[in-house]
Scaffold this motif. Structure first.
Motif, mmCIF file in Angstrom:
data_model
loop_
_atom_site.group_PDB
_atom_site.id
_atom_site.type_symbol
_atom_site.label_atom_id
_atom_site.label_comp_id
_atom_site.label_asym_id
_atom_site.label_seq_id
_atom_site.Cartn_x
_atom_site.Cartn_y
_atom_site.Cartn_z
ATOM 1 N N CYS A 1 0.841 -1.188 0.000
ATOM 2 C CA CYS A 1 0.000 0.000 0.000
ATOM 3 C C CYS A 1 0.884 1.248 0.000
ATOM 4 C CB CYS A 1 -0.907 0.000 1.229
ATOM 5 S SG CYS A 1 -1.981 1.452 1.354
ATOM 6 N N GLU A 2 0.422 2.309 -0.626
ATOM 7 C CA GLU A 2 1.184 3.558 -0.635
ATOM 8 C C GLU A 2 1.488 4.045 0.778
ATOM 9 O OE1 GLU A 2 0.711 8.171 -2.258
ATOM 10 O OE2 GLU A 2 -0.599 6.587 -3.054
ATOM 11 N N SER A 3 0.607 3.738 1.711
ATOM 12 C CA SER A 3 0.838 4.152 3.099
ATOM 13 C C SER A 3 2.113 3.525 3.672
ATOM 14 C CB SER A 3 -0.361 3.776 3.971
ATOM 15 O OG SER A 3 -0.535 2.362 4.013
ATOM 16 N N VAL A 4 2.503 2.371 3.154
ATOM 17 C CA VAL A 4 3.706 1.681 3.638
ATOM 18 C C VAL A 4 4.948 2.511 3.367
ATOM 19 C CG1 VAL A 4 5.177 -0.343 3.309
ATOM 20 C CG2 VAL A 4 2.689 -0.607 3.444
ATOM 21 N N ILE A 5 5.028 3.101 2.174
ATOM 22 C CA ILE A 5 6.229 3.870 1.855
ATOM 23 C C ILE A 5 6.173 5.276 2.449
ATOM 24 C CG2 ILE A 5 6.565 2.536 -0.252
ATOM 25 C CD1 ILE A 5 5.656 5.025 -1.827
ATOM 26 N N ARG A 6 4.984 5.718 2.823
ATOM 27 C CA ARG A 6 4.865 7.055 3.415
ATOM 28 C C ARG A 6 4.975 7.019 4.937
ATOM 29 N NH1 ARG A 6 3.912 10.633 -0.318
ATOM 30 N NH2 ARG A 6 2.798 10.088 -2.249
ATOM 31 N N ARG A 7 4.692 5.864 5.538
ATOM 32 C CA ARG A 7 4.759 5.765 7.004
ATOM 33 C C ARG A 7 6.215 5.669 7.436
ATOM 34 N NH1 ARG A 7 1.813 1.755 7.401
ATOM 35 N NH2 ARG A 7 -0.127 2.893 7.831
ATOM 36 N N ARG A 8 6.691 6.653 8.186
ATOM 37 C CA ARG A 8 8.086 6.663 8.603
ATOM 38 C C ARG A 8 8.269 5.772 9.830
ATOM 39 N NH1 ARG A 8 11.011 9.777 12.118
ATOM 40 N NH2 ARG A 8 9.305 11.275 12.381
ATOM 41 N N ILE A 9 9.117 4.788 9.678
ATOM 42 C CA ILE A 9 9.506 3.920 10.793
ATOM 43 C C ILE A 9 10.935 4.295 11.170
ATOM 44 C CG2 ILE A 9 9.880 1.548 11.562
ATOM 45 C CD1 ILE A 9 6.966 2.135 10.940
ATOM 46 N N GLY A 10 11.143 4.771 12.390
ATOM 47 C CA GLY A 10 12.475 5.208 12.791
ATOM 48 C C GLY A 10 12.797 6.585 12.252
ATOM 49 N N SER A 11 14.087 6.871 12.106
ATOM 50 C CA SER A 11 14.528 8.186 11.666
ATOM 51 C C SER A 11 14.325 8.371 10.167
ATOM 52 C CB SER A 11 16.018 8.366 11.994
ATOM 53 O OG SER A 11 16.795 7.489 11.183
ATOM 54 N N HIS A 12 14.485 9.610 9.719
ATOM 55 C CA HIS A 12 14.386 9.900 8.283
ATOM 56 C C HIS A 12 15.436 9.112 7.508
ATOM 57 C CE1 HIS A 12 11.429 13.223 8.386
ATOM 58 N NE2 HIS A 12 11.939 13.478 9.579
ATOM 59 N N ASP A 13 16.674 9.103 8.032
ATOM 60 C CA ASP A 13 17.748 8.379 7.341
ATOM 61 C C ASP A 13 17.459 6.882 7.282
ATOM 62 O OD1 ASP A 13 19.135 10.701 6.906
ATOM 63 O OD2 ASP A 13 20.502 10.447 8.602
#
Length: 277
Positions: A168-180
């Motif tokens: 789902c597009e939400s998977v790539i938009r949901r930030r897990i951990g830091s930005h890096d």
């Protein structure tokens, strides 16, 4: 082969079986008995690591089984023993799925919430485990991460399975951990999508509802062409070989992938998301 009851497992524990086999191989090597020091040198590790493995003490680095098979000419014995070690690290309800995944010639997966485990980085997996198992020790978290990463060996085999993944597009938009950390995870996802045996697609957020909207599934096809359906929810896994269930899931997955963005469009969207991090 000796049997021991140690602090890390009772007799018959896969780690102890691995350690016993390694000790026996050192002593009965065709080219002559070899010491722990020499084996450490040949396998590009250390005497203390060899001693620890022979004692049944985790972990076993994922690159060592293949090296041991090469050194002792054991035709995959240590690879098979290591697979047992990895399987044992999973809760009972997941072990059959892990075995099926390792043997699969094709893997079709729909993930509406997370990067699939086969593509997760160590840091992404660690962040998930820390959130999901708040009382786990760092040692336990590290063990779960190693087990997660060990699954990925199947993608690096001489004959990797065909892998088709829709997220789902939400998977790539949901930030897990830091930005890096998330940027690195998306880069790894892109890299997998560029492999000739793998296709990664993204289901856009504005897509129409589909039969798999409410949960993740994985379809695993064995060498005999039999396909098994795996459905996962919170700390549970259900596996079905029922032909009607499998056929319905295959149809639903086909519909899903046809509605998702193409592999090229999906890669472009992932890159765009990386730029925002």
């Amino acid at each position: 082969m000796t049997e021991r009851h140690g602090v890390y497992g009772a007799a018959g524990d896969p780690r102890e079986k691995f350690g016993d086999a390694l000790r026996d191989a050192r002593k009965t090597r065709k080219a002559g008995r070899i010491s722990q020091t020499d084996l450490g040198r040949l396998s590009r590790t250390s005497k203390s690591t060899i001693s620890r493995i022979e004692g049944g003490v985790p972990p076993i680095a994922g690159n060592l089984p293949a090296l041991f098979d090469q050194i002792f000419e054991t035709d995959g014995q240590f690879k098979r023993l290591y697979e047992d070690v990895v399987d044992q690290s999973y809760p009972a309800q997941y072990r059959r799925r892990m075995t099926l995944e390792r043997q699969a010639t094709a893997i079709l997966e729909w993930s509406p919430t997370l990067i699939p485990g086969l593509f997760q980085t160590a840091e992404y997996a660690r962040a998930l485990f820390r959130c999901g198992y708040r009382r786990a020790t760092e040692e336990n978290i590290a063990k779960m991460v190693r087990a997660r990463l060990a699954r990925q060996e199947v993608l690096r085999s001489e004959a990797p399975p065909t892998v088709r993944v829709v997220v789902c597009e939400s998977v790539i938009r949901r930030r897990i951990g830091s930005h890096d950390m998330m940027r690195e995870q998306l880069a790894v996802l892109l890299g997998h999508g560029e492999r000739p045996t793998t296709r990664v697609q993204v289901m856009p957020l504005d897509a129409e509802p589909h039969p798999l909207t409410d949960g993740a599934i994985t379809l695993l096809t064995a060498p005999n062409h039999a396909t098994t359906l795996c459905v996962e929810a919170y700390r549970t896994a259900n596996i079905s070989d029922d032909p009607d269930n499998v056929r319905a899931a295959v149809r639903a997955y086909d519909d899903l992938s046809s509605e998702a963005l193409s592999a090229r469009e999906s890669a472009a969207l992932i890159r765009k998301q990386m730029e925002t991090l």
